[in-house]
Write a protein that holds these residues in place. Structure first.
Motif, short mmCIF file in Angstrom:
data_model
loop_
_atom_site.label_atom_id
_atom_site.label_comp_id
_atom_site.label_asym_id
_atom_site.label_seq_id
_atom_site.Cartn_x
_atom_site.Cartn_y
_atom_site.Cartn_z
N ASP A 16 30.46 -12.82 47.51
CA ASP A 16 29.05 -11.88 47.92
C ASP A 16 29.05 -10.51 47.68
O ASP A 16 30.15 -10.04 47.48
CB ASP A 16 29.77 -11.27 50.07
N GLU A 17 27.87 -10.51 46.59
CA GLU A 17 27.60 -9.10 46.29
C GLU A 17 28.69 -9.05 44.54
O GLU A 17 29.39 -8.12 44.87
CB GLU A 17 27.63 -7.59 46.34
N SER B 156 25.13 -10.73 53.77
CA SER B 156 26.62 -10.85 54.25
C SER B 156 26.59 -11.64 55.04
O SER B 156 27.48 -12.32 55.19
CB SER B 156 26.71 -9.58 53.77
MG LIG Z 1 26.62 -6.82 51.95
#
Ligand SMILES: [Mg+2]
Ligand SMILES: Nc1ncnc2c1ncn2[C@@H]1O[C@H](COP(=O)(O)OP(=O)(O)OP(=O)(O)O)[C@@H](O)[C@H]1O
Lengths: 240, 230
Positions: free
Chosen positions: A161-162, A41
């Motif tokens: 991000d995810e 991240s």
């Molecule tokens: Mg992360």
């Protein structure tokens, strides 16, 4: 498109990124995988300077983001970001979530911005939700709105991000489908993900991060089927 | 109990009601301006902004309002007036200044809390779309923060209304002053205080209705409002 050289990032004493060199080419779809806390991240957030970098260079489209002369607000309009927690604006209806940035940042008239917003809602299959509040949507729908919101600025790169980690399993598919369509259109994408299926199927390149460095990278086939490094093997052994 | 004393001294109570109301409204409005500025300063990363704001807030929250009123009326304002060659200020002005400064400190903390209660992701999402910090504050953070600040702000206004009674010590002609004066002159012990109490109660009740109405109005705009299907 994105060029990173010798990137270091520290939070106080904790060094989270320990020298990252990376190039993302136009139209490339790259996924970043790796264990929790490895700095995925943070690396993504350094790409649009949501996180200040401690040392090194981040260049986007030839512009050095670490230079103080760079207009970061302008650069960020070219880079869409999609968050794990969606981060929709809860006090704005779906349509206004999407139309706000074009109106505020690009100074578009409301009509033009809404027209664009409707077209994007169509694209993510949520036109009928235009006047709903975010709280009335399911997680999968929220994430699709978040993608539409990011696309409203016509970005050249999309950072994810995810995007499916906070979703119930039955909703992951609808979000991945939107992302796949985007990749097919030739969008440059960087995707931090735990969805190995997606990485394998859609991505041109996979980066494996561990403890603040890019431990290994390669085509999905190479990395998933013939990992060279021991750490990659042991990580893949746990998640596949 | 002799209720006729109220009729006899009604002018005193009407004036008291007027001063109490004016003083509270004035202090609330000034306090809001002071509070928003201090609250934003307090959130700044720059020490020159952050530190004075924190000092101010800590001092005003850490000492009794009664002391602040006395201090401002008998020490600060007369000194300031002297510098400008003016006579000592009216008690009502001192009361207004003290209440405003005090309210500003409490309101600053309410603003700060409200802004901090908005998730970090909201600012990040706004910035990632290319909005400036100011645009993000204005369109994304403050509207959400304001909604959450309404209940504590309402409490603060009601507290301020009641605390304004402390200015009677510097002889501002507020409701308490009216009650005390009437009691002293007429030897009637119950009626003047009951009257003041009832009037305070009516004021706080009205104020709480206004706050309630505002809260309701703002909560119908989005966020967790599931009846409004469209
Ligand atoms: Mg992360
Ligand atoms: N704002 C911050 N302040 C201090 N430490 C931080 C901050 N953000 C991240 N970290 C730390 O940096 C490290 C890397 O975090 P990061 O979020 O980049 O990991 P990640 O690879 O994305 O993990 P995950 O898969 O759990 O999301 C972690 O140890 C985390 O605790």
């Amino acid at each position: 498109m994105i060029q990173i050289e010798g990137l270091h990032k520290r939070f106080g004493k904790l060094e989270v990124l320990k020298g990252i060199d990376l190039q993302i080419r136009k139209k490339e779809v790259v996924s970043i995988i790796g264990p929790s806390g490895s700095g995925k991240s943070t690396l993504l957030r350094c790409m649009n300077l949501l996180e200040e970098v401690s040392a090194g260079k981040v260049m986007v489209d030839g512009q050095d983001l670490t230079s103080t002369h760079t207009d970061m607000n302008k650069v960020r309009t070219e880079m869409g970001m999609v968050f794990q927690q969606f981060n929709l604006f809860p006090h704005k209806r779906v349509i206004d979530n999407i139309a706000l940035a074009p109106m505020e940042v690009r100074k578009w008239k409301r009509d033009k911005a809404e027209e664009k917003a409707y077209a994007l809602l169509e694209k993510v299959g949520l036109r009928e939700k235009a006047n709903s509040w975010p709280s009335q949507l399911s997680g999968g729908q929220m994430q699709r709105v978040a993608i539409a919101r990011a696309l409203a600025m016509d970005p050249k790169v999309m950072l994810f991000d995810e995007p499916t980690s906070a979703l119930d399993p039955e909703m992951i598919g609808e979000v991945l489908a939107v992302m796949k369509a985007l990749a097919k259109e030739g969008m440059t994408m960087v995707v931090v993900t735990h969805e190995m299926g997606f990485a394998r199927e859609v991505c041109d390149r996979v980066l494996f991060m561990d403890e603040g460095i890019i431990e290994e990278e390669g085509s999905p086939e190479q990395l998933f089927s013939h990992p060279k490094k021991e750490r990659t093997r042991s990580f893949l052994g746990k998640v596949l | 109990m002799d209720w006729s004393v109220i009729v006899e001294y009604k002018d005193l109570f009407i004036r008291g009601l007027f001063y109490t109301t004016i003083l509270t409204i004035g202090a609330v409005l000034t306090g809001l301006v002071i509070g928003l500025s201090l609250g934003l300063m307090r959130l700044s990363k720059k020490l020159v902004l952050y530190f004075p704001a924190k000092l101010y807030i800590d001092i005003f929250r850490g000492t009794p309002l009664l002391l602040q009123i006395l201090f401002i009326h008998f020490a600060v304002l007369p000194e300031v007036a002297k510098v400008f060659g003016l006579s000592s200020p009216d008690a009502i002005l001192s009361g207004f200044v003290a209440l405003s400064l005090n309210a500003g400190a409490y309101i600053a903390e309410i603003f700060r809390g409200g802004i901090q209660s908005v998730e970090k992701g909201q600012m990040e999402a706004a910035r990632s779309l290319g909005m400036s910090h100011t645009q993000a504050m204005r369109h994304i953070i403050l509207p959400q923060a304001f909604k959450r600040m309404l209940p504590p702000l309402g409490n603060e206004f009601i507290a301020l209304l009641k605390d304004s009674s402390l200015v009677s010590v510097i002889a501002v002609n507020d409701l308490i002053y009216a009650a005390q004066t009437t009691a002293k002159v007429t030897w009637e012990r119950w009626v003047p205080y009951i009257t003041a109490g009832v009037l305070y109660f009516i004021l706080t009740y009205l104020l709480s209705r206004v706050v309630f109405w505002l809260e309701k109005r703002y909560s119908t705009e989005g966020e967790g409002n599931l009846d409004d299907t469209n």
